[in-house]
Design an enzyme around this catalytic site. Structure first.
Site, short mmCIF file in Angstrom:
data_model
loop_
_atom_site.label_atom_id
_atom_site.label_comp_id
_atom_site.label_asym_id
_atom_site.label_seq_id
_atom_site.Cartn_x
_atom_site.Cartn_y
_atom_site.Cartn_z
N LYS A 151 -4.16 -5.24 9.26
CA LYS A 151 -5.41 -4.86 8.61
C LYS A 151 -6.60 -5.53 9.32
CE LYS A 151 -3.00 -4.38 4.15
NZ LYS A 151 -3.10 -4.61 2.68
N ARG A 190 9.04 -6.03 4.13
CA ARG A 190 8.40 -6.44 2.87
C ARG A 190 8.72 -7.91 2.57
NH1 ARG A 190 4.59 -3.15 0.18
NH2 ARG A 190 5.40 -3.87 -1.80
N ASN A 208 -4.83 -9.48 2.79
CA ASN A 208 -3.47 -10.01 2.94
C ASN A 208 -2.84 -9.61 4.28
OD1 ASN A 208 -3.02 -7.36 2.43
ND2 ASN A 208 -2.03 -7.65 0.45
N HIS A 243 0.09 -4.50 6.14
CA HIS A 243 0.72 -3.52 5.25
C HIS A 243 2.12 -3.22 5.75
CE1 HIS A 243 1.42 0.20 2.96
NE2 HIS A 243 1.91 0.68 4.10
O1 CDP Z 1 0.40 -4.00 -0.10
P1 CDP Z 1 1.25 -4.12 -1.33
O2 CDP Z 1 2.24 -2.99 -1.49
O3 CDP Z 1 1.89 -5.48 -1.42
O4 CDP Z 1 0.25 -4.06 -2.58
P2 CDP Z 1 -0.30 -2.85 -3.47
O5 CDP Z 1 -0.26 -3.29 -4.90
O6 CDP Z 1 0.38 -1.56 -3.14
O7 CDP Z 1 -1.85 -2.75 -3.07
C1 CDP Z 1 -2.20 -2.20 -1.81
C2 CDP Z 1 -3.27 -3.08 -1.19
O8 CDP Z 1 -4.44 -3.03 -1.98
C3 CDP Z 1 -2.90 -4.57 -1.14
O9 CDP Z 1 -2.11 -4.90 -0.03
C4 CDP Z 1 -4.27 -5.24 -1.09
O10 CDP Z 1 -4.81 -5.26 0.23
C5 CDP Z 1 -5.12 -4.28 -1.93
N1 CDP Z 1 -5.34 -4.73 -3.31
C6 CDP Z 1 -6.64 -5.02 -3.74
O11 CDP Z 1 -7.57 -4.90 -2.94
N2 CDP Z 1 -6.88 -5.44 -5.03
C7 CDP Z 1 -5.87 -5.55 -5.92
N3 CDP Z 1 -6.13 -5.95 -7.18
C8 CDP Z 1 -4.55 -5.25 -5.50
C9 CDP Z 1 -4.32 -4.83 -4.20
MG MG Z 2 2.03 -1.03 -2.12
#
Ligand code: CDP
Ligand code: MG
Length: 152
Positions: free
Chosen positions: A9, A85, A112, A115
């Protein structure tokens, strides 16, 4: 063999962490079979994060993911989706276990760094969003016999 879509990212690129993150995937024995630097457009962001578009935090996520170049890659390996993951750690860098990429380098829920696809359907859908079939350089690497036994 499974394939997973990886995105480094914008925070990963801006913080000069590309090499260290890519090295972790290489060190693990995953094959990188496609890779490119690009910008995510708002349209692509909405497709990629379709499950999150309605969330109240989506606008800031779109601003982040479109805010600078990313590197998209396809990695291939046994159980690659889960392995990646596990290597990423929990979504929030504050909650991710030490030793994971997010746990070691991120202190943010949004920024983070990386992805990784969360399942086989998502992986197929996401790979097709970022790569044409002819951009994927599949093929056995010569190191394979020293990474795992022939029957694994
Ligand atoms: O990437 P991951 O599958 O671990 O998390 P997700 O719950 O699918 O959310 C996708 C992405 O959205 C995350 O990796 C974060 O960069 C972002 N995010 C965010 O900006 N604010 C949140 N409250 C949760 C996630
Ligand atoms: Mg996700």
């Amino acid at each position: 063999m499974e394939r997973s879509l990886i995105l480094l990212k914008p925070d990963c690129i801006q913080r000069r962490l590309m090499g260290r993150v890519i090295a972790r995937f290489e060190d693990k024995g995953l094959n990188i079979i496609a890779m490119k630097m690009m910008r995510v457009t708002p349209e692509l962001a909405k497709k990629h994060y379709a499950e999150h578009v309605q969330k109240e935090w989506y606008p800031t996520l779109e601003g982040f993911i479109t805010g600078g170049p990313i590197v998209a890659a396809v990695v291939e390996g046994l159980e690659a989706i889960r392995v990646v993951r596990d290597m990423l750690g929990a979504t929030s860098g504050l909650k991710a276990a030490a030793g994971t990429i997010r746990g070691d380098f991120s202190s943010s829920r949004q920024m983070n760094l990386v992805h990784g696809s969360d399942g086989p359907d998502a992986a197929a859908r996401e790979i097709a969003l970022y790569f044409r079939e002819d951009e994927i350089c599949a093929g056995e690497l010569t190191l394979r016999p020293w990474l795992r036994a022939a029957d694994e």
